[in-house]
Design a protein around this motif. Structure first.
Motif, PDB file in Angstrom:
ATOM      1  N   ASN A  96       6.399  63.825  75.679  1.00  9.34           N
ATOM      2  CA  ASN A  96       7.693  64.285  75.174  1.00  9.34           C
ATOM      3  C   ASN A  96       8.821  63.971  76.147  1.00  9.34           C
ATOM      4  N   ILE A  97       8.523  64.042  77.443  1.00  9.17           N
ATOM      5  CA  ILE A  97       9.542  63.727  78.446  1.00  9.17           C
ATOM      6  C   ILE A  97       9.792  62.219  78.502  1.00  9.17           C
ATOM      7  N   LEU A  98       8.713  61.447  78.592  1.00 10.28           N
ATOM      8  CA  LEU A  98       8.868  59.996  78.726  1.00 10.28           C
ATOM      9  C   LEU A  98       9.498  59.363  77.498  1.00 10.28           C
ATOM     10  N   PHE A  99       9.269  59.955  76.340  1.00  9.99           N
ATOM     11  CA  PHE A  99       9.843  59.415  75.113  1.00  9.99           C
ATOM     12  C   PHE A  99      11.372  59.351  75.203  1.00  9.99           C
ATOM     13  N   LYS A 100      11.962  60.324  75.896  1.00  9.22           N
ATOM     14  CA  LYS A 100      13.411  60.321  76.084  1.00  9.22           C
ATOM     15  C   LYS A 100      13.819  59.697  77.415  1.00  9.22           C
ATOM     16  N   ALA A 101      12.989  59.874  78.444  1.00  2.49           N
ATOM     17  CA  ALA A 101      13.365  59.409  79.772  1.00  2.49           C
ATOM     18  C   ALA A 101      13.383  57.890  79.874  1.00  2.49           C
ATOM     19  N   ILE A 102      12.475  57.208  79.189  1.00  2.53           N
ATOM     20  CA  ILE A 102      12.415  55.742  79.299  1.00  2.53           C
ATOM     21  C   ILE A 102      13.685  55.079  78.762  1.00  2.53           C
ATOM     22  N   PRO A 103      14.134  55.404  77.534  1.00  3.31           N
ATOM     23  CA  PRO A 103      15.399  54.796  77.087  1.00  3.31           C
ATOM     24  C   PRO A 103      16.598  55.237  77.919  1.00  3.31           C
ATOM     25  N   ASN A 104      16.590  56.494  78.387  1.00  4.26           N
ATOM     26  CA  ASN A 104      17.691  56.961  79.231  1.00  4.26           C
ATOM     27  C   ASN A 104      17.720  56.201  80.552  1.00  4.26           C
ATOM     28  N   GLY A 105      16.537  56.008  81.154  1.00  4.39           N
ATOM     29  CA  GLY A 105      16.470  55.271  82.410  1.00  4.39           C
ATOM     30  C   GLY A 105      16.887  53.822  82.232  1.00  4.39           C
ATOM     31  N   ALA A 106      16.467  53.228  81.097  1.00  2.00           N
ATOM     32  CA  ALA A 106      16.876  51.845  80.807  1.00  2.00           C
ATOM     33  C   ALA A 106      18.385  51.756  80.643  1.00  2.00           C
ATOM     34  N   LEU A 107      18.979  52.791  80.077  1.00  2.00           N
ATOM     35  CA  LEU A 107      20.435  52.820  79.901  1.00  2.00           C
ATOM     36  C   LEU A 107      21.147  52.829  81.257  1.00  2.00           C
ATOM     37  N   VAL A 108      20.680  53.651  82.173  1.00  2.00           N
ATOM     38  CA  VAL A 108      21.300  53.705  83.504  1.00  2.00           C
ATOM     39  C   VAL A 108      21.126  52.378  84.231  1.00  2.00           C
ATOM     40  N   ALA A 109      19.920  51.808  84.171  1.00  2.00           N
ATOM     41  CA  ALA A 109      19.676  50.526  84.836  1.00  2.00           C
ATOM     42  C   ALA A 109      20.584  49.440  84.271  1.00  2.00           C
ATOM     43  N   THR A 110      20.787  49.462  82.968  1.00  2.00           N
ATOM     44  CA  THR A 110      21.695  48.495  82.336  1.00  2.00           C
ATOM     45  C   THR A 110      23.115  48.678  82.851  1.00  2.00           C
ATOM     46  N   ASN A 111      23.537  49.922  83.003  1.00  2.00           N
ATOM     47  CA  ASN A 111      24.860  50.220  83.555  1.00  2.00           C
ATOM     48  C   ASN A 111      25.050  49.607  84.931  1.00  2.00           C
ATOM     49  N   VAL A 112      24.064  49.846  85.784  1.00  2.00           N
ATOM     50  CA  VAL A 112      24.185  49.360  87.159  1.00  2.00           C
ATOM     51  C   VAL A 112      24.174  47.835  87.194  1.00  2.00           C
ATOM     52  N   CYS A 113      23.357  47.210  86.354  1.00  2.00           N
ATOM     53  CA  CYS A 113      23.324  45.743  86.300  1.00  2.00           C
ATOM     54  C   CYS A 113      24.663  45.173  85.811  1.00  2.00           C
ATOM     55  N   LEU A 114      25.271  45.828  84.822  1.00  2.00           N
ATOM     56  CA  LEU A 114      26.584  45.404  84.351  1.00  2.00           C
ATOM     57  C   LEU A 114      27.644  45.600  85.448  1.00  2.00           C
ATOM     58  N   SER A 115      27.505  46.656  86.213  1.00  2.00           N
ATOM     59  CA  SER A 115      28.415  46.875  87.342  1.00  2.00           C
ATOM     60  C   SER A 115      28.255  45.757  88.365  1.00  2.00           C
TER      61      SER A 115
END
Length: 786
Positions: free
Chosen positions: A646-665
């Motif tokens: 239940n945690i990973l189901f939400k944490a994986i897309p959220n973590g991918a979102l943050v990583a995408t942010n930093v890469c765009l930065s």
């Protein structure tokens, strides 16, 4: 008769005394070791040592999490240990022994092998021994589960942990300390029970899993920054440590300890001692709960349930019975029950003489100025036994104890006989249900828990009690002595609800059979006969009134011996699990994006954008602060299976979102500014913004508390960055940088929605979640048995 003082001292020096046993609870050293020397602390300590060599001490703040996590765990376990120690001192029985031809009172721990012990009605037998004089009845329910006292006479054996219900026994001690039958059972379970917490095991599993990335990722970052970026030693260490400690959800470990500790403190107000921090979680997860009858469903003592006057008036019968129970030589369980029934009524008759109770005669006699009365077993006192048995057979089958009471014309004290008995009436006693037993069973049934009753009593008696308590299918009962093979036990646990004539070995097999069928099992008990099953169960609950062995081995101890507190424990466990599951999304989001970024920045032509102090800022304000408030909210929703899923189901897309942010930065900085400090600032800023979006999403539906948390977090975050940029190694926040982060956030918000849509469509499967949960439970049980 008996030993001399010199003989007793010599035997004690040789170790042949009752107190020569090892404690079942953890020692202070074991508590300190288990909470300090953990894998989690070791990883953080190594990282802290490297940071220390750089002289940048502010980047070592992550060690505070380790410190407070250890403190919380140590404090709770020490508190539990102190409580149990006080209980042992309070409940440690004294005993009468004959030494130097005198009867003296000593602590039960000081009894030595060969001592002559004297046990009166109500005394606990604290050694194994052989009766050398006297007669009586012994309650062996803590050893066998059978509540009906067993008669004992000369040359019979008695066992430690039993109670003298009636009479007086003089016993020669033949088994003391580790040689007693009780300790031999305890020895099979004396190794302190390991946790079987899904939360703890999930956290440890994540920590061990992500640690596999630490060495290769750290090596890759070091080589890249040394040979490609040509960074200094301090820059390499700080960025590498930041990357690797970001892998570990350290704040989640501390938050879990705090939440469980808060639950333990709350439950203490309900007279419930939580021996380890994860006990409430384990009970909240169980789907099958096993109750003993005697001492759990029932009060464990016989109470008067009915008075039947036969050849006299009610008033005449009660006056005589009341005076009889309040006078004379006997203080056995029957007399005490009758006295309690008539408390508050006093007629003050004139006592003359009498004959005390004997298990051989099965009656006692008291002479008053007002008359001579006899109390005893109906089959001894009554002439027409067949008529009596046919009338009261149903009462006796259902576990009632029936006592006859009447007058006699004369008696001979020396010959211990009487003549001319005239029945006045009957006293019916029964082991009655505990207060709130029905309400507790009703709550458990409403939560869809499977309830099993396993008792040493007659299966029909146990079935009747279970029916009175409101347990469903209580009419499905079986004599456990008729079940031989493991296969039969596995079949029986599904088919029957009530099991009678249960031995300690059967209870152990019973729990294992349920676990093999993927059930999460809770076991309640109070006796030595329950110890092995209590240790094997996923969650164990002991009664304070029971044996110290049961208390030592159990996860939870009910200090007032009232299992009506179980619903409150379940509610507290639900609050802990559900809130930690929601908070865990924030922490594992950080783990996911830390791993992704570490892997990406091995190839991206910039240094890793974060330092430990920046992770501390992000972890405190965008994860720790909001999760702290969310974790302590009331929440009694039913626990969903698959905590980690239940945690990973939400944490994986959220973590991918943050990583995408930093890469765009990084891309934006590479095109326009080409500065490591700017990249670090933009990465911190955008990560903070995305994290705020994530926890705002988790706060829905909003309550007043959640609303103010989502408002205050961004205010505090922006204030800290504006006032203390140098402390956190970032540049001043300009309007341009803010706009740039908003543009990046808007772009990958669309990516996030698309990603969540795909995961919901293809991966939100109940069977997959259940498989992960069952796998974690099996791994936890396997680890606990090691």
């Amino acid at each position: 008769m008996g030993l001399t003082t010199e003989q007793a001292l010599k035997l004690k020096e040789e170790g042949k005394y009752n107190g020569n046993v090892k404690a079942g609870t953890k020692t202070v050293g074991e508590i300190l070791f288990d909470n300090i020397f953990t894998f989690f602390n070791a990883v953080n300590l190594v990282a802290a040592i490297f940071v220390f060599t750089t002289g940048s001490y502010k980047n070592m703040t992550f060690m505070f999490v380790c410190f407070w996590n250890a403190i919380v765990g140590i404090f709770q376990e020490m508190k539990a240990r102190r409580t149990l120690t006080k209980l042992k001192i309070l409940l440690n029985p004294v005993a009468f022994v004959i030494r130097d031809d005198k009867e003296i009172q000593i602590k039960s721990d000081d009894i030595v092998y060969g001592d002559t012990c004297v046990f009166y009605a109500g005394d606990q037998v604290c050694v194994d021994g052989k009766v050398i004089e006297g007669e009586g009845f012994v309650n062996e329910s803590l050893l066998t589960g059978e509540s009906i006292p067993v008669p004992k006479k000369k040359d019979d054996n008695v066992l430690a942990g039993t109670f003298v219900a009636e009479g007086k026994l003089i016993v020669e001690a033949t088994g003391v300390g580790e040689e007693s039958y009780t300790y031999k059972i305890i020895k099979r379970a004396k190794k302190f029970k390991k946790n079987r917490s899904e939360i703890m095991y999930s956290i440890n599993y994540v920590i061990r899993l992500v640690t596999l990335f630490v060495i290769p990722v750290a090596t890759g970052l070091i080589l890249k920054q040394h040979f490609v970026s040509h960074d200094s030693y301090n820059e390499i260490v700080l960025s590498t440590v930041a990357a690797t400690i970001g892998f570990i959800p350290s704040g989640f470990v501390l938050l879990t300890s705090l939440v469980m500790f808060k639950g333990a403190i709350k439950l203490s107000f309900y007279n419930t001692l939580v021996q380890d921090l994860y006990s409430t979680e384990k009970l909240a997860r169980v789907d099958t709960i096993c109750f003993d009858k005697t001492g759990t469903l029932t009060k464990g003592r016989f109470d008067v349930t009915k008075i039947v006057e036969i050849n006299c008036s009610r008033d005449e019968f009660e006056k005589a019975l009341k005076e009889y129970s309040n006078t004379g030589f006997d203080r056995n369980s029957t007399i005490l029950s009758i006295r309690a029934y008539y408390s508050g009524k006093d007629y003050n008759w004139n006592f003359i003489d009498g004959i005390p109770f004997s298990s051989a005669r099965k009656w006692s006699l008291l002479e008053f100025k007002e008359g001579t009365y006899v109390l005893g077993a109906p089959d001894v006192l009554l002439s027409d036994k067949e008529k009596f048995n046919s009338k009261y057979n149903q009462e006796m089958v259902h576990g009632a104890r029936i006592i006859a009471f009447g007058k006699c014309e004369s008696y001979d004290k020396d010959k211990e006989t009487f003549e001319g008995f005239s029945l006045m009436g009957l006293v019916i006693l029964k082991d009655t249900l505990r207060d709130n037993a029905k309400e507790t069973i009703e709550f458990l049934d409403s939560q869809k828990l499977n309830i099993k009753v396993i008792s040493g009593d007659n299966p029909l008696t146990a079935s009747i009690v279970a029916t009175e308590a409101g347990i469903k299918d209580a009419d499905k009962y079986i004599d456990a002595s008729s079940i031989d093979s493991i296969e039969d036990i596995k079949e029986a646990v599904d088919k029957y609800t009530v099991f009678g004539r249960v031995t300690p070995e059967f209870k152990l097999k019973f729990v294992r059979a349920l676990q093999e069928q993927e059930h999460i099992v809770a076991m309640t008990g109070d006796g030595v006969n329950d110890v092995m099953a209590l240790k094997e169960a996923d969650c164990s609950i002991a009664m304070q009134s029971g044996s110290s062995a049961a208390r030592d081995i159990s996860s939870v101890v009910l200090l007032d011996s009232d299992f009506a507190h179980i619903p409150e424990i379940i509610r507290e466990g639900r609050r802990s699990i559900n809130n930690l599951e929601r908070s865990g999304v924030l922490y594992l989001t950080k783990t996911v994006y830390a791993i992704l970024l570490a892997l990406l920045f091995i190839v991206i032509p910039y240094s890793y954008p974060f330092k430990p102090i920046q992770y501390t800022l992000l972890g405190t304000l965008t994860i720790g602060y909001p999760s702290f408030f969310l974790a302590f909210e009331p929440n009694d929703e039913r626990v969903r299976t698959g905590f980690l899923y239940n945690i990973l189901f939400k944490a994986i897309p959220n973590g991918a979102l943050v990583a995408t942010n930093v890469c765009l930065s990084a891309l934006m900085v590479y095109i326009w500014l080409r500065s490591d400090l700017t990249l670090s600032t933009m990465a911190t800023l955008t990560t903070g913004l995305v994290s705020m979006f994530i926890f705002t999403d988790l706060c829905r539906p909003f309550t007043r508390l959640r609303f103010w948390v989502t408002v205050l977090v961004p205010i505090v975050f922006w204030t800290v960055l504006l006032i203390l940029p140098d402390v956190f190694d970032v540049m001043g926040i300009t309007l341009m940088r803010f706009y740039g982060s908003v543009v990046i956030l808007s772009i990958d918000f669309v990516i996030y929605l698309f990603y969540r849509m795909l995961t919901r469509k293809f991966f939100n499967k109940d069977k997959f979640r259940a498989r992960i949960t069952n796998w974690l439970n099996k791994k936890a049980r396997k680890q606990a048995k090691m």
